[in-house]
Design a protein around this motif. Structure first.
Motif, PDB file in Angstrom:
ATOM      1  N   ASP A 104      14.990  89.158  30.875  1.00 34.53           N
ATOM      2  CA  ASP A 104      13.796  88.756  29.812  1.00 34.53           C
ATOM      3  C   ASP A 104      14.189  89.797  28.619  1.00 34.53           C
ATOM      4  N   GLU A 105      14.711  90.869  28.886  1.00 35.88           N
ATOM      5  CA  GLU A 105      14.518  91.860  27.870  1.00 35.88           C
ATOM      6  C   GLU A 105      15.788  91.427  26.957  1.00 35.88           C
ATOM      7  N   SER A 131      18.202  98.140  19.283  1.00 35.25           N
ATOM      8  CA  SER A 131      17.313  98.808  19.003  1.00 35.25           C
ATOM      9  C   SER A 131      15.783  98.292  19.776  1.00 35.25           C
ATOM     10  N   ALA A 132      15.726  96.934  19.765  1.00 34.00           N
ATOM     11  CA  ALA A 132      14.625  96.255  20.335  1.00 34.00           C
ATOM     12  C   ALA A 132      14.888  96.054  22.124  1.00 34.00           C
ATOM     13  N   PHE A 136      12.644  97.362  24.934  1.00 33.82           N
ATOM     14  CA  PHE A 136      12.056  96.711  25.828  1.00 33.82           C
ATOM     15  C   PHE A 136      12.570  96.807  27.397  1.00 33.82           C
ATOM     16  N   VAL A 137      13.679  97.544  27.581  1.00 25.01           N
ATOM     17  CA  VAL A 137      13.942  98.065  28.689  1.00 25.01           C
ATOM     18  C   VAL A 137      13.395  99.372  29.174  1.00 25.01           C
ATOM     19  N   LYS A 257       8.561  84.434  23.138  1.00 26.44           N
ATOM     20  CA  LYS A 257       7.086  84.724  22.501  1.00 26.44           C
ATOM     21  C   LYS A 257       6.193  84.352  23.940  1.00 26.44           C
ATOM     22  N   GLU A 258       6.383  83.411  24.766  1.00 21.49           N
ATOM     23  CA  GLU A 258       5.726  83.013  25.803  1.00 21.49           C
ATOM     24  C   GLU A 258       5.893  84.210  26.863  1.00 21.49           C
ATOM     25  N   LEU A 259       7.206  84.571  27.005  1.00 21.62           N
ATOM     26  CA  LEU A 259       7.173  85.823  27.902  1.00 21.62           C
ATOM     27  C   LEU A 259       6.501  87.178  27.640  1.00 21.62           C
ATOM     28  N   GLU A 260       6.658  87.472  26.065  1.00 18.22           N
ATOM     29  CA  GLU A 260       6.086  88.642  25.871  1.00 18.22           C
ATOM     30  C   GLU A 260       4.435  88.562  25.783  1.00 18.22           C
ATOM     31  N   ALA A 261       3.929  87.296  25.511  1.00 17.61           N
ATOM     32  CA  ALA A 261       2.380  86.998  25.640  1.00 17.61           C
ATOM     33  C   ALA A 261       2.058  87.119  27.174  1.00 17.61           C
ATOM     34  N   MET A 262       3.047  86.927  28.015  1.00 12.40           N
ATOM     35  CA  MET A 262       2.752  86.983  29.711  1.00 12.40           C
ATOM     36  C   MET A 262       2.667  88.391  29.871  1.00 12.40           C
TER      37      MET A 262
END
Length: 266
Positions: A104-105, A131-132, A136-137, A257-262
């Motif tokens: 996911d990350e 960086s991102a 996320f990790v 985007k869907e994963l981040e929203a969840m």
């Protein structure tokens, strides 16, 4: 990791004793209250992983035993790849024929770096990705979320099987889920015509029906035309391939985007 997976009280008590003993091995005196507090903070992680981290501390540390030192080793055992391996995995998505098994990350970080990558700045894209990815990790580890590997399917059927098989061997995908993936991705032709289509690609001998023979002849002619295509047609083919790659990237970004929203909703 949800609360139902936390260590049981007796496990936490044993962990506190193990922390105290580890500190003593390192020449440090630790109060019972401090050990219990550290054990409570580590209770949301699997007991065997924490035990392994304490063992690593006894072997590697030359100073005091700290919660940060234990957590560093606990988190390193969560199965998430390092930033360089993660970037290499992300770059495999550039090939639309390649099936990629990613976390996911990695997917979220790739979406964050996409604008820079699309601009053609690969060095800047790598910096933005790393960086991102580390952000996320770090957040996932702070939330004690287990690693989640999933498959981004490419067009090449043989590479799909190779990618999933390798992921199972590396224990990134459970064997049962790997078998389900392989069942979904593998299609074995059972008719003579089906075998003939495969034969066109593999060079094996097959006996197609007259109707399919005509279709295969047309496909073969088309393939020969592509081999002798003009420079203009080759440019068009490159554009088509680039568009297909852009479509794949767009799909990965949408999934991210869907994963981040969840994640935000949890």
């Amino acid at each position: 990791m949800n609360s139902s997976e936390r260590m049981a009280p007796e496990q936490v008590a044993r962990l506190a004793l193990a922390i105290t003993a580890t500190a003593e091995v390192l020449g440090q005196s630790l109060t019972a209250d401090a050990a219990e507090m550290m054990a409570g903070d580590l209770a949301e992680y699997p007991a065997e992983v924490v035990a392994g981290a304490l063992k690593a501390c006894r072997r590697e540390l030359v100073g005091k035993l700290t919660l940060a030192a234990i957590l560093q080793r606990v988190q390193a055992a969560d199965g998430r790849p390092g930033k360089d391996e993660a970037w290499a995995i992300a770059m495999n998505t550039n090939d639309e024929f390649e099936t990629v098994v990613l976390t996911d990350e990695i997917q979220l970080a790739l979406a964050a770096a996409k604008p820079v990558l699309d601009a053609g700045d690969k060095v800047g894209a790598r910096m933005a990705f790393i960086s991102a990815y580390e952000r996320f990790v770090g957040q996932a580890r702070e939330d004690a979320k287990p690693v989640n590997w999933h498959v981004s399917v490419g067009f090449d059927a043989s590479r799909r099987i190779q990618a999933v098989t390798k992921a199972v061997e590396m224990k990134r995908i459970p064997q049962e889920r790997g078998r389900l993936y392989l069942a979904d991705l593998s299609v074995t032709p059972v008719t003579e015509d089906g075998r003939a289509v495969v034969a066109l690609l593999t060079g094996e001998v097959a006996r197609p029906s007259p109707k399919l023979r005509a279709k295969l002849a047309a496909v073969k002619t088309s393939m020969l035309e592509m081999q002798s295509a003009s420079a203009k047609r080759k440019d068009e083919m490159r554009i088509e391939a680039a568009n297909e790659l852009a479509d794949r990237r767009a799909m990965l970004v949408q999934q991210a985007k869907e994963l981040e929203a969840m994640r935000a909703a949890q």
